[in-house]
Design a protein around this motif. Structure first.
Motif, mmCIF file in Angstrom:
data_model
loop_
_atom_site.group_PDB
_atom_site.id
_atom_site.type_symbol
_atom_site.label_atom_id
_atom_site.label_comp_id
_atom_site.label_asym_id
_atom_site.label_seq_id
_atom_site.Cartn_x
_atom_site.Cartn_y
_atom_site.Cartn_z
ATOM 1 N N LEU A 1 0.839 -1.198 0.000
ATOM 2 C CA LEU A 1 0.000 0.000 0.000
ATOM 3 C C LEU A 1 0.869 1.241 0.000
ATOM 4 O O LEU A 1 1.995 1.222 0.502
ATOM 5 N N GLN B 1 -3.516 5.079 1.843
ATOM 6 C CA GLN B 1 -4.493 4.178 1.241
ATOM 7 C C GLN B 1 -5.172 3.345 2.317
ATOM 8 O O GLN B 1 -4.678 3.210 3.445
ATOM 9 N N SER C 1 -6.293 4.562 6.857
ATOM 10 C CA SER C 1 -5.279 5.418 6.255
ATOM 11 C C SER C 1 -3.916 4.843 6.626
ATOM 12 O O SER C 1 -3.379 5.151 7.687
#
Lengths: 117, 111
Positions: A13, A17, A80
């Motif tokens: 990631l 993301q 996040s």
């Protein structure tokens, strides 16, 4: 009998993301857990669940959310992602009703290796 | 060979020898203890457990000893084999959601 199945096995990631790690168990276990494993630090509990519809915080819950809508599934979410969340994540389950004690071994999946860049 | 858990995270033994892996646990209220084996790329696998009302339990080639006085747990593996090479974790459990794992000891078996 598959035991505990985790998907995906690997994921990369970018910072910020989001993603969801999936865990499924076919042993009719009541309790389910999410751990992270980092070098030299052993396994640390993120969140756990003692039954369908219930969740609770473990030792390192910040930055993660979980849901247990069905008894056999336990989802771990990263809203996040941060580089500090680079780790190997293990799902586990334990305890079947009818056993004499809640003390029973955890059955682990084979992990999800997550890298956040 | 013998290790002291967190303070000596590696143990190397000759095939056929007995292995002893030690672990110091933290909470005197812990009432259930487990040893796990973890091979590379896999999740921890249950080996043997012991409850606090016991001081010894034997399985196939493995024995766990519990000394509650000094909060010490050990795993003995008889006639160690190359397939025993792995990282071994002890874990103490007080209640659901409160299982604490040690950092592990890497066992290497030399042929």
């Amino acid at each position: 009998n598959a035991g505990v199945t985790q998907t995906p096995k690997f994921r990369v990631l970018k910072t910020g993301q989001s993603m969801t790690l999936l865990c499924a168990q076919d042993m009719n276990h009541e309790y389910m857990y999410w751990y992270r494993q980092d070098p030299g630090m052993g396994l640390r509990l993120i969140h756990y669940s003692v039954g369908e519809g219930t969740t609770a915080k473990g030792e390192v819950p910040d930055g993660y959310n979980v849901s247990r809508l069905k008894k056999q599934n336990f989802l771990l979410g990263l809203e996040s992602a941060a580089p500090s969340q680079t780790s190997v994540y293990f799902c586990a389950s334990s305890y079947s009703r009818g056993h004499s004690s809640y003390n029973s071994p955890l059955h682990f999946g084979n992990g999800t290796r997550l890298t956040v860049t | 060979g013998e290790s002291v858990g967190l303070h000596l995270p590696t143990l190397s033994v000759q095939e056929g020898d007995n292995s002893i892996i030690n672990c110091a646990y933290s909470n005197s209220a812990s009432d259930y203890f487990i040893w796990y084996k973890q091979e590379s790329g896999k999740g921890p696998q249950f080996i043997i457990d012991i409850r606090s009302n016991m001081d010894k339990r034997q399985g196939q080639r493995v024995t766990v000893l519990l000394n509650k006085t000094v909060k010490h747990l050990s795993l003995q593996i008889a006639a160690t084999q190359p397939g025993d090479s792995a990282v071994y974790f002890c874990a103490e459990n007080i209640w659901v959601g409160d299982m604490r794992f040690g950092a592990g000891t890497r066992l290497t078996v030399k042929p």
